[in-house]
Design an enzyme around this catalytic site. Sequence first.
Site, PDB file in Angstrom:
ATOM      1  N   SER A   1       0.827  -1.216   0.000  1.00 17.82           N
ATOM      2  CA  SER A   1       0.000   0.000   0.000  1.00 17.82           C
ATOM      3  C   SER A   1       0.860   1.264   0.000  1.00 17.82           C
ATOM      4  O   SER A   1       0.386   2.348  -0.324  1.00 17.82           O
ATOM      5  CB  SER A   1      -0.936   0.007   1.213  1.00 17.82           C
ATOM      6  OG  SER A   1      -0.192   0.019   2.421  1.00 17.82           O
TER       7      SER A   1
ATOM      8  N   SER B   1      -0.230  -4.360  10.506  1.00 18.46           N
ATOM      9  CA  SER B   1      -1.086  -4.311  11.704  1.00 18.46           C
ATOM     10  C   SER B   1      -2.556  -4.496  11.330  1.00 18.46           C
ATOM     11  O   SER B   1      -3.359  -3.567  11.436  1.00 18.46           O
ATOM     12  CB  SER B   1      -0.856  -3.014  12.488  1.00 18.46           C
ATOM     13  OG  SER B   1      -0.895  -1.852  11.676  1.00 18.46           O
TER      14      SER B   1
END
Lengths: 203, 203
Positions: free
Chosen positions: A40, A110
């Site tokens: 990303s 995460s």
Amino acid sequence: MTEQKATNVTWHEHSVSSDDRCQLKGHKGAVLWFTGLSGSGKSTVANVVDHLLHQAGKHSFVLDGDNIRMGLNKNLGFSPEDRTENIRRIGEVAKLFASAGTITTTAFISPYREDRDKVREILDDGQFIEIFVKASLETCEARDPKGLYKKARAGEIKGFTGIDAPYEEPENAELILDSDSKDAETLAAEVMEFLESNGYFSA
Amino acid sequence: MTEQKATNVTWHEHSVSSDDRCQLKGHKGAVLWFTGLSGSGKSTVANVVDHLLHQAGKHSFVLDGDNIRMGLNKNLGFSPEDRTENIRRIGEVAKLFASAGTITTTAFISPYREDRDKVREILDDGQFIEIFVKASLETCEARDPKGLYKKARAGEIKGFTGIDAPYEEPENAELILDSDSKDAETLAAEVMEFLESNGYFSA
């Protein structure tokens, strides 16, 4: 040190508070918690932000896979339990850096909301800045800088976030960065603007 | 971010080196690793040093039981294995702080020589400064600030260093502080003098 009680008093008088440390650095301590899929652009944007902070004379640091997975968390794998412990430890270290007055960026997938929320909880109000680096799976898979999606699709990597393991999007992120359509420099500038306009650059 | 290869190059160009961080702070990063028996005065001296560093405009931080055992290492006990993991994690965190250019003091009994040597190994040459806070068991037991020796003697605490668990004295400590006969301020001044005369206060 014959009088231990007196020495204990000295200890407290001598301790430097977190506010003192921020005063010396000239800005607040904070944790810029980048979260998002592999590919990303988390690490890229986090490192550009760190560079901009450093150029502006702010005391910054980056926690990422390079310095955490090879060090502090080298005894953890990728099971759900280990991922949770991974994020817990990173959160605790980020907290220490924040209380030292450092503006710390973290760049980890995460994937679990609960894990990120626990880091938010251990930090002081305003210290945790959740930054969702939003990119479609299609975008990330097309980038695939380390060839990991290819391996995950081939079944060579199990439990890969976005393929056969979940990514839970933030619900209350302080910032959402559109990584599908903007480049790293533009997104980093958005982070700097957020810090500036929210008073993080004054102690 | 359509060209991932180009973005990767950007990443490297943007990364801030440890030297860059030290330049901003105006001094080297280092770990002042205090070791010694409970009651030897590690925490007291470490905090006085931290205070002196801060007063002198140096960027410092303290890792001690208060911020580690309640946070990062709250899932560790006092078995030999857990003590080793405790010190390993603290060493890794201290390494991160040192690479951020911070002068970090740590104040843990850290009784095992091998554990301390492993921390030395993961740090760059000169970054690890082992400081043996030397006090006789008699002195420490007479101080007994938290009443721990009394409890250990009564068998209420098992595996207490110096009583029924070993303390392995450093063999190559950079500094030995005589805590039997000198007070915390005097010992802290010796640490400051060491840092000054060994070039740690220039970047």
